[in-house]
Design a protein around this motif. Structure first.
Motif, PDB file in Angstrom:
ATOM      1  N   SER A 141       0.855  -1.184   0.000  1.00  0.00           N
ATOM      2  CA  SER A 141       0.000   0.000   0.000  1.00  0.00           C
ATOM      3  C   SER A 141       0.891   1.234   0.000  1.00  0.00           C
ATOM      4  O   SER A 141       1.872   1.297   0.755  1.00  0.00           O
ATOM      5  CB  SER A 141      -0.920   0.009   1.223  1.00  0.00           C
ATOM      6  OG  SER A 141      -1.810   1.109   1.174  1.00  0.00           O
ATOM      7  N   VAL A 142       0.561   2.203  -0.849  1.00  0.00           N
ATOM      8  CA  VAL A 142       1.403   3.395  -1.008  1.00  0.00           C
ATOM      9  C   VAL A 142       0.526   4.642  -1.010  1.00  0.00           C
ATOM     10  O   VAL A 142      -0.512   4.674  -1.668  1.00  0.00           O
ATOM     11  CB  VAL A 142       2.215   3.331  -2.318  1.00  0.00           C
ATOM     12  CG1 VAL A 142       3.053   4.598  -2.492  1.00  0.00           C
ATOM     13  CG2 VAL A 142       3.109   2.096  -2.350  1.00  0.00           C
ATOM     14  N   LEU A 143       0.956   5.634  -0.265  1.00  0.00           N
ATOM     15  CA  LEU A 143       0.320   6.944  -0.294  1.00  0.00           C
ATOM     16  C   LEU A 143       1.090   7.786  -1.307  1.00  0.00           C
ATOM     17  O   LEU A 143       2.306   7.932  -1.199  1.00  0.00           O
ATOM     18  CB  LEU A 143       0.375   7.576   1.092  1.00  0.00           C
ATOM     19  CG  LEU A 143      -0.413   8.869   1.321  1.00  0.00           C
ATOM     20  CD1 LEU A 143      -1.902   8.606   1.211  1.00  0.00           C
ATOM     21  CD2 LEU A 143      -0.077   9.461   2.693  1.00  0.00           C
ATOM     22  N   VAL A 144       0.394   8.302  -2.313  1.00  0.00           N
ATOM     23  CA  VAL A 144       1.079   8.984  -3.412  1.00  0.00           C
ATOM     24  C   VAL A 144       0.406  10.315  -3.717  1.00  0.00           C
ATOM     25  O   VAL A 144      -0.820  10.404  -3.776  1.00  0.00           O
ATOM     26  CB  VAL A 144       1.122   8.088  -4.671  1.00  0.00           C
ATOM     27  CG1 VAL A 144      -0.273   7.614  -5.048  1.00  0.00           C
ATOM     28  CG2 VAL A 144       1.768   8.807  -5.839  1.00  0.00           C
ATOM     29  N   TYR A 145       1.239  11.346  -3.875  1.00  0.00           N
ATOM     30  CA  TYR A 145       0.700  12.661  -4.227  1.00  0.00           C
ATOM     31  C   TYR A 145       1.081  13.001  -5.655  1.00  0.00           C
ATOM     32  O   TYR A 145       2.254  12.927  -6.044  1.00  0.00           O
ATOM     33  CB  TYR A 145       1.218  13.755  -3.292  1.00  0.00           C
ATOM     34  CG  TYR A 145       0.556  15.093  -3.552  1.00  0.00           C
ATOM     35  CD1 TYR A 145      -0.766  15.305  -3.166  1.00  0.00           C
ATOM     36  CD2 TYR A 145       1.228  16.131  -4.198  1.00  0.00           C
ATOM     37  CE1 TYR A 145      -1.402  16.518  -3.410  1.00  0.00           C
ATOM     38  CE2 TYR A 145       0.604  17.344  -4.444  1.00  0.00           C
ATOM     39  CZ  TYR A 145      -0.710  17.531  -4.049  1.00  0.00           C
ATOM     40  OH  TYR A 145      -1.342  18.717  -4.296  1.00  0.00           O
ATOM     41  N   ASP A 146       0.077  13.363  -6.450  1.00  0.00           N
ATOM     42  CA  ASP A 146       0.264  13.749  -7.843  1.00  0.00           C
ATOM     43  C   ASP A 146       0.372  15.280  -7.892  1.00  0.00           C
ATOM     44  O   ASP A 146      -0.617  15.991  -7.742  1.00  0.00           O
ATOM     45  CB  ASP A 146      -0.931  13.260  -8.674  1.00  0.00           C
ATOM     46  CG  ASP A 146      -0.750  13.519 -10.163  1.00  0.00           C
ATOM     47  OD1 ASP A 146       0.038  14.401 -10.530  1.00  0.00           O
ATOM     48  OD2 ASP A 146      -1.420  12.843 -10.964  1.00  0.00           O
ATOM     49  N   HIS A 147       1.601  15.776  -8.102  1.00  0.00           N
ATOM     50  CA  HIS A 147       1.821  17.221  -8.099  1.00  0.00           C
ATOM     51  C   HIS A 147       1.210  17.905  -9.320  1.00  0.00           C
ATOM     52  O   HIS A 147       0.935  19.099  -9.284  1.00  0.00           O
ATOM     53  CB  HIS A 147       3.327  17.518  -8.048  1.00  0.00           C
ATOM     54  CG  HIS A 147       3.983  17.074  -6.784  1.00  0.00           C
ATOM     55  ND1 HIS A 147       4.035  17.871  -5.659  1.00  0.00           N
ATOM     56  CD2 HIS A 147       4.604  15.909  -6.455  1.00  0.00           C
ATOM     57  CE1 HIS A 147       4.671  17.226  -4.691  1.00  0.00           C
ATOM     58  NE2 HIS A 147       5.022  16.036  -5.149  1.00  0.00           N
ATOM     59  N   GLN A 148       1.004  17.151 -10.385  1.00  0.00           N
ATOM     60  CA  GLN A 148       0.437  17.733 -11.597  1.00  0.00           C
ATOM     61  C   GLN A 148      -1.052  18.015 -11.452  1.00  0.00           C
ATOM     62  O   GLN A 148      -1.547  19.056 -11.872  1.00  0.00           O
ATOM     63  CB  GLN A 148       0.685  16.819 -12.783  1.00  0.00           C
ATOM     64  CG  GLN A 148       0.136  17.339 -14.111  1.00  0.00           C
ATOM     65  CD  GLN A 148       0.503  16.445 -15.278  1.00  0.00           C
ATOM     66  OE1 GLN A 148       1.579  15.868 -15.333  1.00  0.00           O
ATOM     67  NE2 GLN A 148      -0.410  16.314 -16.228  1.00  0.00           N
ATOM     68  N   HIS A 149      -1.760  17.058 -10.852  1.00  0.00           N
ATOM     69  CA  HIS A 149      -3.205  17.209 -10.711  1.00  0.00           C
ATOM     70  C   HIS A 149      -3.630  17.562  -9.287  1.00  0.00           C
ATOM     71  O   HIS A 149      -4.832  17.663  -9.012  1.00  0.00           O
ATOM     72  CB  HIS A 149      -3.909  15.922 -11.150  1.00  0.00           C
ATOM     73  CG  HIS A 149      -3.727  15.592 -12.596  1.00  0.00           C
ATOM     74  ND1 HIS A 149      -2.842  14.630 -13.045  1.00  0.00           N
ATOM     75  CD2 HIS A 149      -4.287  16.129 -13.701  1.00  0.00           C
ATOM     76  CE1 HIS A 149      -2.886  14.575 -14.368  1.00  0.00           C
ATOM     77  NE2 HIS A 149      -3.749  15.476 -14.791  1.00  0.00           N
ATOM     78  N   HIS A 150      -2.666  17.699  -8.379  1.00  0.00           N
ATOM     79  CA  HIS A 150      -2.946  18.077  -6.989  1.00  0.00           C
ATOM     80  C   HIS A 150      -3.928  17.103  -6.343  1.00  0.00           C
ATOM     81  O   HIS A 150      -4.950  17.500  -5.774  1.00  0.00           O
ATOM     82  CB  HIS A 150      -3.483  19.511  -6.921  1.00  0.00           C
ATOM     83  CG  HIS A 150      -2.598  20.520  -7.576  1.00  0.00           C
ATOM     84  ND1 HIS A 150      -1.403  20.937  -7.023  1.00  0.00           N
ATOM     85  CD2 HIS A 150      -2.711  21.172  -8.761  1.00  0.00           C
ATOM     86  CE1 HIS A 150      -0.832  21.811  -7.826  1.00  0.00           C
ATOM     87  NE2 HIS A 150      -1.591  21.969  -8.895  1.00  0.00           N
TER      88      HIS A 150
END
Length: 249
Positions: A141-150
């Motif tokens: 399980s991974v928590l991931v932040y997409d900086h392009q789409h916020h």
């Protein structure tokens, strides 16, 4: 949750696991707050993989912690075979629309591990005798932040043996967990203040450091080495959180 169940169904016959992800919009991303949250969850890591730095990855509570030493004490098979078996067990497809990393093995391999592939090499440096040849986490399980789409997303590898059931269970669990994470992130970050309790002192005094630098220069001129990064760290006693220091940089 994405991908849809219909999208994942064709993968059942070829892959033991498939990745899924739930997402929520998060305009203001504070990596320090996320790092602190992951720290509280236990045994977490922060990792950036994408070469364009589109994604920031965080994970916590890995399924397994693997080292050469632990594998040798519990398993008589070759470490390569054990690692390959884990990769095969958790093999997943690359699915469009999901981040490049959704789970798997992450960590390091030491230089000495090359002996596992080239037995003729005999690398036994005393300086690294107590270090493991590799250290790996198995994360599902991974928590991931997409900086392009916020957007903040939470991924999970789910088994394909009973995909409809696993999909429904994961959707409910991930949605609730991501909502809880976002609520915690919306709470102001409070960290224990960082304090220097004893003055910082150089590990080596100026004359000692200068003599050691001259010795390094001698080895460079002699051709023994071509470069050395020699530091003279400051040592002291401190309390509090280094994250508080980072926030002020």
């Amino acid at each position: 949750m994405k991908p849809t169940l219909q999208t994942l169904m064709p993968y059942q016959t070829h892959y033991p696991y498939v990745p899924v992800m739930v997402q929520r919009t998060l305009p203001d991303f504070d990596p320090l707050a996320v790092a602190k949250l992951v720290q509280r969850m236990g045994n977490g890591f922060a990792l950036t993989i994408d070469r364009h730095h589109r994604y920031s990855y965080f994970s916590f509570k890995p399924q397994q912690s693997l080292t050469r030493r632990t594998l040798a004490s519990h398993d008589r098979t070759h470490p390569n075979d054990t690692l390959q078996a884990i990769l095969t067990q958790y093999r997943t497809p690359r699915i469009h629309g999901l981040p490049p990393f959704t789970g798997g093995l992450m960590g390091y391999f030491g230089y000495e591990y090359v002996q596992q592939f080239i037995p003729k090499l005999q690398l036994t440096p005393a300086a690294s005798a107590d270090l493991d040849d590799f250290g790996l986490f198995l994360v599902t399980s991974v928590l991931v932040y997409d900086h392009q789409h916020h957007e903040l997303g939470l991924t999970q590898l789910i088994p394909t043996a009973d995909l409809p059931t696993a999909y429904a269970t994961a959707e409910s669990r991930l949605t609730a967990k991501l909502e809880s994470i976002i609520q915690q992130l919306e709470t102001p970050l409070v960290m224990p203040p960082f304090q220097v309790q004893a003055s910082l002192t150089m590990q080596a005094d100026a004359p000692t450091y200068a003599s050691r630098v001259e010795r390094i220069r001698h080895h460079i001129r002699a051709g023994d080495i071509f470069q050395m990064i020699y530091a003279n760290p400051r040592i002291g006693t401190m309390s509090g959180s280094l994250l508080a220091v980072h926030a002020q940089l």
